[in-house]
Design an enzyme around this catalytic site. Structure first.
Site, PDB file in Angstrom:
ATOM      1  N   ARG A   1     -19.002 -31.480 -26.496  1.00 59.79           N
ATOM      2  CA  ARG A   1     -19.467 -30.779 -27.694  1.00 59.79           C
ATOM      3  C   ARG A   1     -20.680 -31.540 -28.198  1.00 59.79           C
ATOM      4  O   ARG A   1     -20.856 -32.724 -27.887  1.00 59.79           O
ATOM      5  CB  ARG A   1     -18.376 -30.686 -28.756  1.00 59.79           C
ATOM      6  CG  ARG A   1     -17.921 -31.996 -29.284  1.00 59.79           C
ATOM      7  CD  ARG A   1     -16.763 -31.867 -30.262  1.00 59.79           C
ATOM      8  NE  ARG A   1     -16.445 -33.190 -30.788  1.00 59.79           N
ATOM      9  CZ  ARG A   1     -15.232 -33.687 -30.925  1.00 59.79           C
ATOM     10  NH1 ARG A   1     -14.168 -32.980 -30.587  1.00 59.79           N
ATOM     11  NH2 ARG A   1     -15.071 -34.888 -31.416  1.00 59.79           N
TER      12      ARG A   1
ATOM     13  N   ARG B   1      17.604  21.985 -20.358  1.00 60.69           N
ATOM     14  CA  ARG B   1      17.718  21.807 -21.805  1.00 60.69           C
ATOM     15  C   ARG B   1      17.105  20.495 -22.299  1.00 60.69           C
ATOM     16  O   ARG B   1      16.928  20.298 -23.492  1.00 60.69           O
ATOM     17  CB  ARG B   1      19.204  21.896 -22.213  1.00 60.69           C
ATOM     18  CG  ARG B   1      19.764  23.294 -22.113  1.00 60.69           C
ATOM     19  CD  ARG B   1      21.284  23.319 -22.109  1.00 60.69           C
ATOM     20  NE  ARG B   1      21.858  23.017 -20.792  1.00 60.69           N
ATOM     21  CZ  ARG B   1      23.167  22.991 -20.515  1.00 60.69           C
ATOM     22  NH1 ARG B   1      24.036  23.220 -21.482  1.00 60.69           N
ATOM     23  NH2 ARG B   1      23.608  22.713 -19.301  1.00 60.69           N
TER      24      ARG B   1
ATOM     25  N   TYR C   1      -3.448 -19.426 -25.696  1.00 56.75           N
ATOM     26  CA  TYR C   1      -3.161 -18.623 -24.517  1.00 56.75           C
ATOM     27  C   TYR C   1      -3.093 -19.559 -23.317  1.00 56.75           C
ATOM     28  O   TYR C   1      -4.070 -20.230 -22.987  1.00 56.75           O
ATOM     29  CB  TYR C   1      -4.240 -17.551 -24.272  1.00 56.75           C
ATOM     30  CG  TYR C   1      -4.038 -16.894 -22.923  1.00 56.75           C
ATOM     31  CD1 TYR C   1      -2.869 -16.188 -22.651  1.00 56.75           C
ATOM     32  CD2 TYR C   1      -4.987 -17.019 -21.911  1.00 56.75           C
ATOM     33  CE1 TYR C   1      -2.640 -15.635 -21.403  1.00 56.75           C
ATOM     34  CE2 TYR C   1      -4.766 -16.458 -20.654  1.00 56.75           C
ATOM     35  CZ  TYR C   1      -3.591 -15.768 -20.410  1.00 56.75           C
ATOM     36  OH  TYR C   1      -3.362 -15.223 -19.178  1.00 56.75           O
TER      37      TYR C   1
ATOM     38  N   LYS D   1       1.551 -16.731 -19.880  1.00 55.98           N
ATOM     39  CA  LYS D   1       1.705 -15.853 -18.714  1.00 55.98           C
ATOM     40  C   LYS D   1       1.770 -16.715 -17.477  1.00 55.98           C
ATOM     41  O   LYS D   1       0.888 -17.542 -17.270  1.00 55.98           O
ATOM     42  CB  LYS D   1       0.530 -14.879 -18.614  1.00 55.98           C
ATOM     43  CG  LYS D   1       0.742 -13.851 -17.527  1.00 55.98           C
ATOM     44  CD  LYS D   1      -0.527 -13.439 -16.814  1.00 55.98           C
ATOM     45  CE  LYS D   1      -0.874 -14.354 -15.691  1.00 55.98           C
ATOM     46  NZ  LYS D   1      -2.036 -13.910 -14.918  1.00 55.98           N
TER      47      LYS D   1
ATOM     48  N   LEU E   1      27.571  14.869  -8.929  1.00 56.36           N
ATOM     49  CA  LEU E   1      26.601  15.970  -8.924  1.00 56.36           C
ATOM     50  C   LEU E   1      25.383  15.581  -9.745  1.00 56.36           C
ATOM     51  O   LEU E   1      25.473  15.312 -10.941  1.00 56.36           O
ATOM     52  CB  LEU E   1      27.247  17.230  -9.509  1.00 56.36           C
ATOM     53  CG  LEU E   1      28.596  17.622  -8.902  1.00 56.36           C
ATOM     54  CD1 LEU E   1      29.078  18.930  -9.495  1.00 56.36           C
ATOM     55  CD2 LEU E   1      28.494  17.711  -7.379  1.00 56.36           C
TER      56      LEU E   1
ATOM     57  N   ASN F   1      -8.572 -18.265 -17.499  1.00 53.46           N
ATOM     58  CA  ASN F   1      -8.042 -18.143 -16.135  1.00 53.46           C
ATOM     59  C   ASN F   1      -8.702 -17.040 -15.331  1.00 53.46           C
ATOM     60  O   ASN F   1      -8.499 -16.951 -14.132  1.00 53.46           O
ATOM     61  CB  ASN F   1      -6.527 -17.904 -16.173  1.00 53.46           C
ATOM     62  CG  ASN F   1      -6.156 -16.653 -16.949  1.00 53.46           C
ATOM     63  OD1 ASN F   1      -6.872 -16.245 -17.867  1.00 53.46           O
ATOM     64  ND2 ASN F   1      -5.058 -16.038 -16.584  1.00 53.46           N
TER      65      ASN F   1
ATOM     66  N   SER G   1      -7.292 -29.629 -30.106  1.00 56.79           N
ATOM     67  CA  SER G   1      -7.324 -28.263 -30.627  1.00 56.79           C
ATOM     68  C   SER G   1      -8.574 -27.549 -30.144  1.00 56.79           C
ATOM     69  O   SER G   1      -9.633 -28.151 -29.960  1.00 56.79           O
ATOM     70  CB  SER G   1      -7.337 -28.285 -32.157  1.00 56.79           C
ATOM     71  OG  SER G   1      -6.114 -28.819 -32.596  1.00 56.79           O
TER      72      SER G   1
HETATM   73  C1  UD1 Z   1      29.394  21.994 -16.432  1.00 53.86           C
HETATM   74  C2  UD1 Z   1      30.664  22.827 -16.250  1.00 53.86           C
HETATM   75  C3  UD1 Z   1      31.285  23.040 -17.619  1.00 53.86           C
HETATM   76  C4  UD1 Z   1      31.568  21.698 -18.273  1.00 53.86           C
HETATM   77  C5  UD1 Z   1      30.331  20.830 -18.326  1.00 53.86           C
HETATM   78  C6  UD1 Z   1      30.723  19.431 -18.743  1.00 53.86           C
HETATM   79  C7  UD1 Z   1      30.297  24.313 -14.342  1.00 53.86           C
HETATM   80  C8  UD1 Z   1      29.985  25.691 -13.917  1.00 53.86           C
HETATM   81  N1  UD1 Z   1      30.329  24.093 -15.663  1.00 53.86           N
HETATM   82  O1  UD1 Z   1      28.508  22.761 -17.228  1.00 53.86           O
HETATM   83  O2  UD1 Z   1      32.495  23.785 -17.490  1.00 53.86           O
HETATM   84  O3  UD1 Z   1      32.083  21.937 -19.586  1.00 53.86           O
HETATM   85  O4  UD1 Z   1      29.714  20.741 -17.031  1.00 53.86           O
HETATM   86  O5  UD1 Z   1      29.598  18.629 -18.970  1.00 53.86           O
HETATM   87  O6  UD1 Z   1      30.551  23.462 -13.514  1.00 53.86           O
HETATM   88  N2  UD1 Z   1      24.364  20.126 -10.784  1.00 53.86           N
HETATM   89  C9  UD1 Z   1      24.008  20.060  -9.444  1.00 53.86           C
HETATM   90  N3  UD1 Z   1      23.630  21.194  -8.810  1.00 53.86           N
HETATM   91  C10 UD1 Z   1      23.583  22.400  -9.416  1.00 53.86           C
HETATM   92  C11 UD1 Z   1      23.961  22.474 -10.783  1.00 53.86           C
HETATM   93  C12 UD1 Z   1      24.354  21.323 -11.442  1.00 53.86           C
HETATM   94  O7  UD1 Z   1      24.022  18.989  -8.848  1.00 53.86           O
HETATM   95  O8  UD1 Z   1      23.244  23.373  -8.744  1.00 53.86           O
HETATM   96  C13 UD1 Z   1      24.764  18.897 -11.480  1.00 53.86           C
HETATM   97  C14 UD1 Z   1      23.860  18.542 -12.644  1.00 53.86           C
HETATM   98  O9  UD1 Z   1      22.827  17.640 -12.232  1.00 53.86           O
HETATM   99  C15 UD1 Z   1      24.826  17.868 -13.625  1.00 53.86           C
HETATM  100  C16 UD1 Z   1      26.165  18.484 -13.281  1.00 53.86           C
HETATM  101  O10 UD1 Z   1      26.039  19.096 -12.020  1.00 53.86           O
HETATM  102  O11 UD1 Z   1      24.887  16.476 -13.417  1.00 53.86           O
HETATM  103  C17 UD1 Z   1      26.593  19.517 -14.316  1.00 53.86           C
HETATM  104  O12 UD1 Z   1      25.588  20.515 -14.387  1.00 53.86           O
HETATM  105  P1  UD1 Z   1      25.125  21.126 -15.758  1.00 53.86           P
HETATM  106  O13 UD1 Z   1      24.058  22.114 -15.505  1.00 53.86           O
HETATM  107  O14 UD1 Z   1      24.908  20.095 -16.770  1.00 53.86           O
HETATM  108  O15 UD1 Z   1      26.459  21.968 -16.109  1.00 53.86           O
HETATM  109  P2  UD1 Z   1      26.957  22.362 -17.542  1.00 53.86           P
HETATM  110  O16 UD1 Z   1      26.285  23.618 -17.944  1.00 53.86           O
HETATM  111  O17 UD1 Z   1      26.888  21.216 -18.437  1.00 53.86           O
HETATM  112 MG    MG Z   2      26.161  19.247 -18.313  1.00 57.90          MG
END
Ligand code: UD1
Ligand code: MG
Length: 454
Positions: A439, A16, A365, A350, A9, A385, A404
């Site tokens: 020179r 954040r 250089y 380079k 994912l 160059n 030199s």
């Molecule tokens: C998630 C878990 C949490 C766990 C934590 C561990 C869920 C609801 N929560 O929370 O229980 O403790 O990971 O790190 O699953 N992503 C997508 N599509 C989305 C949302 C997220 O691809 O719509 C991907 C993000 O890019 C990321 C991963 O899923 O790589 C986790 O998403 P993130 O938002 O970090 O979830 P957490 O709040 O950390």
């Molecule tokens: Mg996470």
């Protein structure tokens, strides 16, 4: 791993991080977070990998290359929605689905393997990887019944104050039986604090359906997710320690691992000694018995055996055996040094190809140049160059001696064994064996000082 596929994912925004760069593309140990996760899946022996990318990570394919399949989740509606998008992309043969988050770069292949094996052994519908941590904030908490069996996962924002005290967290890594996953994903509703489809709710649904759930625990040094810049520092530190440990185990001396920075793909031969404040990046390969640092940065370089490089930066170049570089040199892309070349202090190279045993010892250089063997380039020599429009080449034959402070105005060729006089600006080719001096003749006025003072 027969019948096992992985879904990674990587479509989340990563709010954040407070960044314009999508979270999974932030780098640790020189590589994007998500590529560490892909590596771990491969290490586990998983061939079929599907990466869920988002609007902002659409170009991930270009960065990570082929070898994975990519599906698009247009809007980040939650981890459950992301997995749902991936399902149609899986092959018929995939019966077990490993789910990994693109933001957990510390996870090892061996741990993914263990999770798969434990699920099989327990005949469970799902195996969840958990960790016990001192500070669980930000993570989903693992809920267990009085017998200690996992019954669900609660996200922090939905947890009661008592649930927030639970120190066992969901790492976001799971293995599902595909049919169990499909059945429960269909039931997800975004009825929670974040209004998202939570993959974590699948665990509770499976429990309700009396399915078996198994949990495997791993240390936080492997499972920590990266959600903030501070988490990035933690991941970087752990990965760096691992890289140094790997090299120490293979016979490399690292004087101070705490102050040595080595990317994941870097190779270093045995008996090489690495002094502090050395950074080895990208696809760098270093031979045996070298001395690197202090204060040296190598990016995408190939370094032979018995090479010494101190307080220098070398990028995209190849150095033969027994070369000596620095202190304070800058070697730029396209440079190739044959065996035993000496590049001294305050030298910039380079796209310079330099033959065996040649020396550029001080303050020069040399760019867009082909230099033969056994050449000596005197202090302060400059290859001119660039004419303001294009770059031109300088060619210097074997055993030539460049005096030199010579300016070599390219394009220009210095023949084999030719000599240029110190301070000359050479604009015309010099034949082999010739001396070129350009020179003004020195004028000496005897007793000039005395006459002046009178
Ligand atoms: C998630 C878990 C949490 C766990 C934590 C561990 C869920 C609801 N929560 O929370 O229980 O403790 O990971 O790190 O699953 N992503 C997508 N599509 C989305 C949302 C997220 O691809 O719509 C991907 C993000 O890019 C990321 C991963 O899923 O790589 C986790 O998403 P993130 O938002 O970090 O979830 P957490 O709040 O950390
Ligand atoms: Mg996470």
């Amino acid at each position: 791993m027969e019948g096992v596929c992985a879904v990674i994912l990587a479509a989340g925004k990563g709010k954040r991080m407070k960044s314009d760069v999508p979270k999974v593309l932030h780098k640790v140990a020189g590589a994007p977070l998500v590529s560490h996760v892909i590596d771990a899946a491969r290490e586990a022996g998983i061939r079929e990998i599907v990466v869920v990318v988002g609007e902002k990570t659409e170009n991930l394919q270009e960065i990570l290359g082929d070898g994975c399949r990519y599906v698009l989740q247009e809007r980040p509606l939650g981890t459950g929605d992301a997995v749902r998008r991936a399902l149609p992309a899986l092959t018929e043969g995939a019966r077990e689905v490993v789910i990994l988050c693109g933001d957990t770069p510390l996870l090892r292949g061996a741990t993914i393997r263990k999770l798969v094996e434990e699920r099989r052994a327990a005949s469970a519908a799902v195996a969840v990887l958990t960790s016990i941590v001192d500070d669980p904030s930000g993570y989903g908490r693992i809920l267990r019944d009085e017998k200690g069996m996992v019954v669900g996962i609660i996200e922090e924002s939905d947890a009661t104050p008592e649930q927030r005290l639970i120190r066992e967290i969901n790492t976001g890594t799971y293995v599902f039986l595909k049919e169990a996953l499909e059945a429960t994903l269909a039931r997800l509703r975004p009825e929670n604090q974040q209004g998202e489809y939570y993959l974590t709710d699948c665990i509770g649904f499976l429990k309700e359906a009396q399915e078996r759930i198994c949990a495997v625990s791993a240390p936080v040094e492997e499972t920590a997710g990266v959600n903030t810049r501070k988490d990035l520092v933690f991941a970087e530190k752990i990965l760096r320690e691992r890289q140094c440990q790997r090299l120490l185990d293979s016979g490399v001396t690292i004087i101070d691992p705490g102050n040595t920075y080595i990317d994941k793909g870097v190779e270093v031969g045995r008996d090489t000694v690495i002094y502090p404040f050395t950074i080895l990046e990208g696809k760098t390969k270093v031979g045996e018995g070298c001395v690197l640092g202090p204060g040296t940065r190598l990016i995408d370089c190939t370094i032979g055996n018995q090479v010494t490089i101190q307080y220098s930066v070398v990028v995209g170049s190849s150095l033969g055996d027994c070369c000596q570089v620095g202190p304070f040199s800058y070697i730029r892309p396209g440079t190739v040094l044959a065996e035993g070349v000496k590049v001294g202090d305050f030298v910039e190279l380079k796209k310079a190809v330099i033959g065996a045993g040649s020396k550029v010892p001080h303050l020069s250089y040399v760019g867009d140049a082909v230099v033969g063997e056994g050449v000596n380039i005197g202090a302060g020599t400059i290859t001119c160059n660039y004419d303001g429009v294009s770059k031109h080449e300088t060619r210097i034959g074997n055993r030539a001696f460049i005096g030199s402070n010579t300016n070599l105005v390219a394009p220009v060729t210095i023949g084999e064994g030719a000599v240029t006089g110190a301070g000359s600006t050479i604009t015309k080719d010099v034949p082999p064996g010739a001396l070129a001096v350009e020179r003004a003749r020195q004028v000496v006025v005897p007793n000039w000082r005395k006459k002046k003072e009178k």
